[in-house]
Write a protein that holds these residues in place. Sequence first.
Motif, PDB file in Angstrom:
ATOM      1  N   ARG A 236     -32.193 -52.990   7.888  1.00 57.59           N
ATOM      2  CA  ARG A 236     -33.194 -52.957   6.847  1.00 57.59           C
ATOM      3  C   ARG A 236     -33.715 -54.372   6.692  1.00 57.59           C
ATOM      4  NH1 ARG A 236     -36.705 -49.877   4.361  1.00 57.59           N
ATOM      5  NH2 ARG A 236     -36.633 -49.782   2.125  1.00 57.59           N
TER       6      ARG A 236
ATOM      7  N   VAL B  97     -38.139 -39.457  10.309  1.00 57.88           N
ATOM      8  CA  VAL B  97     -38.782 -39.491   8.992  1.00 57.88           C
ATOM      9  C   VAL B  97     -40.192 -40.048   9.120  1.00 57.88           C
ATOM     10  CG1 VAL B  97     -38.761 -40.558   6.706  1.00 57.88           C
ATOM     11  CG2 VAL B  97     -36.620 -39.782   7.727  1.00 57.88           C
TER      12      VAL B  97
ATOM     13  N   TYR C 244     -29.839 -36.266  10.338  1.00 61.58           N
ATOM     14  CA  TYR C 244     -30.070 -36.685   8.954  1.00 61.58           C
ATOM     15  C   TYR C 244     -28.762 -36.781   8.196  1.00 61.58           C
ATOM     16  CZ  TYR C 244     -35.151 -36.194   9.081  1.00 61.58           C
ATOM     17  OH  TYR C 244     -36.475 -36.343   9.342  1.00 61.58           O
TER      18      TYR C 244
ATOM     19  N   PHE D 167     -27.253 -40.107   6.566  1.00 59.85           N
ATOM     20  CA  PHE D 167     -27.143 -40.063   5.112  1.00 59.85           C
ATOM     21  C   PHE D 167     -25.781 -40.594   4.677  1.00 59.85           C
ATOM     22  CE2 PHE D 167     -27.713 -38.418   0.956  1.00 59.85           C
ATOM     23  CZ  PHE D 167     -29.046 -38.111   0.844  1.00 59.85           C
TER      24      PHE D 167
ATOM     25  N   LEU E  83     -25.480 -44.289   5.116  1.00 57.09           N
ATOM     26  CA  LEU E  83     -26.164 -45.033   4.064  1.00 57.09           C
ATOM     27  C   LEU E  83     -25.332 -45.060   2.789  1.00 57.09           C
ATOM     28  CD1 LEU E  83     -29.989 -44.356   4.195  1.00 57.09           C
ATOM     29  CD2 LEU E  83     -28.607 -46.122   5.265  1.00 57.09           C
TER      30      LEU E  83
ATOM     31  N   ILE F  17     -24.086 -48.326   0.823  1.00 59.42           N
ATOM     32  CA  ILE F  17     -24.309 -48.555  -0.601  1.00 59.42           C
ATOM     33  C   ILE F  17     -23.002 -48.868  -1.304  1.00 59.42           C
ATOM     34  CG2 ILE F  17     -24.895 -47.387  -2.774  1.00 59.42           C
ATOM     35  CD1 ILE F  17     -27.242 -46.149  -1.395  1.00 59.42           C
TER      36      ILE F  17
ATOM     37  N   ILE G 182     -22.070 -52.600  -0.611  1.00 60.50           N
ATOM     38  CA  ILE G 182     -22.801 -53.665  -1.292  1.00 60.50           C
ATOM     39  C   ILE G 182     -22.745 -53.518  -2.797  1.00 60.50           C
ATOM     40  CG2 ILE G 182     -24.281 -54.451   0.568  1.00 60.50           C
ATOM     41  CD1 ILE G 182     -26.375 -52.571  -0.215  1.00 60.50           C
TER      42      ILE G 182
ATOM     43  N   TYR H   6     -30.515 -41.834  -7.912  1.00 65.56           N
ATOM     44  CA  TYR H   6     -31.857 -41.291  -8.131  1.00 65.56           C
ATOM     45  C   TYR H   6     -31.849 -40.047  -9.013  1.00 65.56           C
ATOM     46  CZ  TYR H   6     -30.277 -38.569  -4.068  1.00 65.56           C
ATOM     47  OH  TYR H   6     -29.556 -37.792  -3.210  1.00 65.56           O
TER      48      TYR H   6
ATOM     49  N   ALA I 110     -29.632 -32.941  -1.886  1.00 70.90           N
ATOM     50  CA  ALA I 110     -29.398 -33.124  -0.449  1.00 70.90           C
ATOM     51  C   ALA I 110     -27.910 -33.232  -0.154  1.00 70.90           C
ATOM     52  CB  ALA I 110     -30.121 -34.378   0.047  1.00 70.90           C
ATOM     53  N   LEU I 111     -27.209 -33.865  -1.058  1.00 70.79           N
ATOM     54  CA  LEU I 111     -25.784 -34.066  -0.831  1.00 70.79           C
ATOM     55  C   LEU I 111     -25.006 -32.771  -0.859  1.00 70.79           C
ATOM     56  CD1 LEU I 111     -24.218 -36.613  -0.257  1.00 70.79           C
ATOM     57  CD2 LEU I 111     -26.461 -37.050  -1.178  1.00 70.79           C
TER      58      LEU I 111
ATOM     59  N   ILE J  58     -35.290 -29.938   5.425  1.00 70.09           N
ATOM     60  CA  ILE J  58     -35.552 -31.191   6.121  1.00 70.09           C
ATOM     61  C   ILE J  58     -36.293 -32.183   5.246  1.00 70.09           C
ATOM     62  CG2 ILE J  58     -36.912 -32.177   8.007  1.00 70.09           C
ATOM     63  CD1 ILE J  58     -35.859 -29.995   9.753  1.00 70.09           C
TER      64      ILE J  58
ATOM     65  N   TYR K 288     -33.894 -33.815   2.843  1.00 71.01           N
ATOM     66  CA  TYR K 288     -33.170 -34.925   3.465  1.00 71.01           C
ATOM     67  C   TYR K 288     -34.047 -36.161   3.549  1.00 71.01           C
ATOM     68  CZ  TYR K 288     -29.128 -32.183   4.980  1.00 71.01           C
ATOM     69  OH  TYR K 288     -28.006 -31.422   5.015  1.00 71.01           O
ATOM     70  N   ARG K 289     -35.262 -35.922   4.016  1.00 69.40           N
ATOM     71  CA  ARG K 289     -36.182 -37.042   4.191  1.00 69.40           C
ATOM     72  C   ARG K 289     -36.392 -37.838   2.931  1.00 69.40           C
ATOM     73  NH1 ARG K 289     -40.586 -33.899   7.556  1.00 69.40           N
ATOM     74  NH2 ARG K 289     -39.576 -34.188   9.564  1.00 69.40           N
TER      75      ARG K 289
ATOM     76  N   ARG L 271     -34.700 -37.962   0.177  1.00 70.55           N
ATOM     77  CA  ARG L 271     -33.506 -38.619  -0.367  1.00 70.55           C
ATOM     78  C   ARG L 271     -33.114 -39.806   0.484  1.00 70.55           C
ATOM     79  NH1 ARG L 271     -34.819 -37.685  -4.950  1.00 70.55           N
ATOM     80  NH2 ARG L 271     -35.992 -35.760  -4.630  1.00 70.55           N
ATOM     81  N   PHE L 272     -33.352 -39.658   1.771  1.00 73.53           N
ATOM     82  CA  PHE L 272     -33.124 -40.760   2.689  1.00 73.53           C
ATOM     83  C   PHE L 272     -33.914 -41.994   2.240  1.00 73.53           C
ATOM     84  CE2 PHE L 272     -32.427 -42.810   6.636  1.00 73.53           C
ATOM     85  CZ  PHE L 272     -31.408 -42.119   7.262  1.00 73.53           C
ATOM     86  N   GLU L 273     -35.151 -41.753   1.924  1.00 71.80           N
ATOM     87  CA  GLU L 273     -35.992 -42.868   1.497  1.00 71.80           C
ATOM     88  C   GLU L 273     -35.526 -43.461   0.171  1.00 71.80           C
ATOM     89  OE1 GLU L 273     -40.110 -42.615   2.067  1.00 71.80           O
ATOM     90  OE2 GLU L 273     -39.717 -42.213   4.172  1.00 71.80           O
TER      91      GLU L 273
ATOM     92  N   LEU M 295     -32.513 -43.580  -0.834  1.00 75.22           N
ATOM     93  CA  LEU M 295     -31.330 -44.395  -0.551  1.00 75.22           C
ATOM     94  C   LEU M 295     -31.712 -45.746   0.039  1.00 75.22           C
ATOM     95  CD1 LEU M 295     -28.449 -42.154   0.797  1.00 75.22           C
ATOM     96  CD2 LEU M 295     -29.024 -42.828  -1.514  1.00 75.22           C
ATOM     97  N   LEU M 296     -32.713 -45.749   0.901  1.00 73.11           N
ATOM     98  CA  LEU M 296     -33.161 -47.017   1.474  1.00 73.11           C
ATOM     99  C   LEU M 296     -33.676 -47.942   0.381  1.00 73.11           C
ATOM    100  CD1 LEU M 296     -34.938 -46.098   4.811  1.00 73.11           C
ATOM    101  CD2 LEU M 296     -32.781 -47.279   4.473  1.00 73.11           C
ATOM    102  N   THR M 297     -34.420 -47.392  -0.532  1.00 64.67           N
ATOM    103  CA  THR M 297     -34.922 -48.183  -1.648  1.00 64.67           C
ATOM    104  C   THR M 297     -33.753 -48.746  -2.462  1.00 64.67           C
ATOM    105  OG1 THR M 297     -36.793 -46.696  -1.753  1.00 64.67           O
ATOM    106  CG2 THR M 297     -36.463 -48.160  -3.636  1.00 64.67           C
ATOM    107  N   THR M 298     -32.781 -47.893  -2.711  1.00 66.61           N
ATOM    108  CA  THR M 298     -31.600 -48.335  -3.450  1.00 66.61           C
ATOM    109  C   THR M 298     -30.908 -49.493  -2.727  1.00 66.61           C
ATOM    110  OG1 THR M 298     -31.262 -46.098  -4.269  1.00 66.61           O
ATOM    111  CG2 THR M 298     -29.387 -47.595  -4.405  1.00 66.61           C
ATOM    112  N   ILE M 299     -30.747 -49.348  -1.422  1.00 71.36           N
ATOM    113  CA  ILE M 299     -30.108 -50.408  -0.646  1.00 71.36           C
ATOM    114  C   ILE M 299     -30.899 -51.708  -0.748  1.00 71.36           C
ATOM    115  CG2 ILE M 299     -29.661 -51.178   1.739  1.00 71.36           C
ATOM    116  CD1 ILE M 299     -28.569 -48.454   2.337  1.00 71.36           C
TER     117      ILE M 299
END
Lengths: 210, 210
Positions: A58, A82, A128, A132, A135, A139, A142, B69, B78-79, B125, B128-129, B131-133, B135-139
């Motif tokens: 990232r 994605v 996915y 997931f 990730l 998380i 960190i 989120y 998603a989880l 799908i 997943y997509r 939520r994936f995003e 998580l990336l934002t969270t990271i």
Amino acid sequence: MELSTIPQLFPAFEKELQREIQEQGEIRSFKSEEQLMRTGQYFRSTMLILNGLVKIYREDEEGNEFFMYYLQPGQACALSMVCAAEHKRSAIMAKAVKDTEIIAIPLQYMEEWMGKYKSWNHFVISTYRSRFEELLTTIDHIAFRGMDERLEFYLKKHQETMGANLITINHQEIANELNSSREVISRLLKKMEQFGKVKLHRNAIEIIQL
Amino acid sequence: MELSTIPQLFPAFEKELQREIQEQGEIRSFKSEEQLMRTGQYFRSTMLILNGLVKIYREDEEGNEFFMYYLQPGQACALSMVCAAEHKRSAIMAKAVKDTEIIAIPLQYMEEWMGKYKSWNHFVISTYRSRFEELLTTIDHIAFRGMDERLEFYLKKHQETMGANLITINHQEIANELNSSREVISRLLKKMEQFGKVKLHRNAIEIIQL
DNA sequence: TTCAATAGGTGACGAAGGTCACAATAAGGA
DNA sequence: TCCTTATTGTGACCTTCGTCACCTATTGAA
């Protein structure tokens, strides 16, 4: 590689799908250290790893990079899925850590196959899923862990993935990947050496006991 | 709710799928503050949110929770999909923040429909997509940003999601959700008030300008 | 062999944020 | 009203980590 590896790496795929991958996919090669994907790039294809090894990062606006996970042969880049599907810019960066070959599947097939091949559908979804989970682990680290634990985890992952106890990397690179600084990593490594967990060499770290 | 809301919330689903959801799904109600999912729990179903609002947290072993989120009506967890499909323990915790109704879809249907209904497949799908995003934002936030920025982002999200400028929450809870401490949050909020970004009340924060 | 480049070591210092102790202010019952 | 409890404010202090300055050790090319 050629005609033999697809069935080997993706044995769950229908014969017909394996053939289509070989026909429609475009093989690309990358040298070690080369970037496969850049932050901000658009995708028109997803990529399956054929051989070699890839690291996923990232990046933020200032160019800080942050290591998230490895991609190995037989795996796909969830993010490229994605991004391709949503016509969005890549939010990640991928770098080869060994000489690597991938096969790029154009978006149109990626979608067509979703309906056509059960195994492809399942593959996409399980890709996915597994990313997931990666990730979430990231998380965890960190959010809840200090740099010392994160460094140990990083070395452990490296060791497992490479299947070797000698890691050839310098402190600066580790610092970049953990979004820390060289001095901090050096100090923590020194401490780990005193505890007999590692042995430090120039450009290399030998794992003793983690 | 009953027969009207499924088509409204999930208009992209085939009529037949909407009917099946209504037949096979089990509606469950949760009061505000109640937990929908606990860390360590096993799932045999996935859940679609019908109304209300749900927050998703990551927890560590010591019980620290970390807000990731929101889930809103028309969305799925998603989880719960990951866990149900892989027969794994939940790695997250879900809590209702308003009185909430969900519909639980047993694992068997969830899988059957993947082949049977294109729209379901697509829904899974894209869940997943998205939520994936998230998580990336969270990271991004925890890796690259300081607590001040994260707090602002947290308040902004809250404001958007609730559609209100008055947030009724106390400092301790915010601290928990950001995995920080009450004093730190109080101090940062005070500073934000001095900059005219918020106005502080007892048990509430009024957003002025973020 | 000499020198420059690279890698690593170390002390000093500062900022962010966590912890502790305790004060000040509501709010809500009895 | 008075007392209890929940919430918030604040100063002191500590730890972790990032940064700066500068040093030492290793390596490889000229």
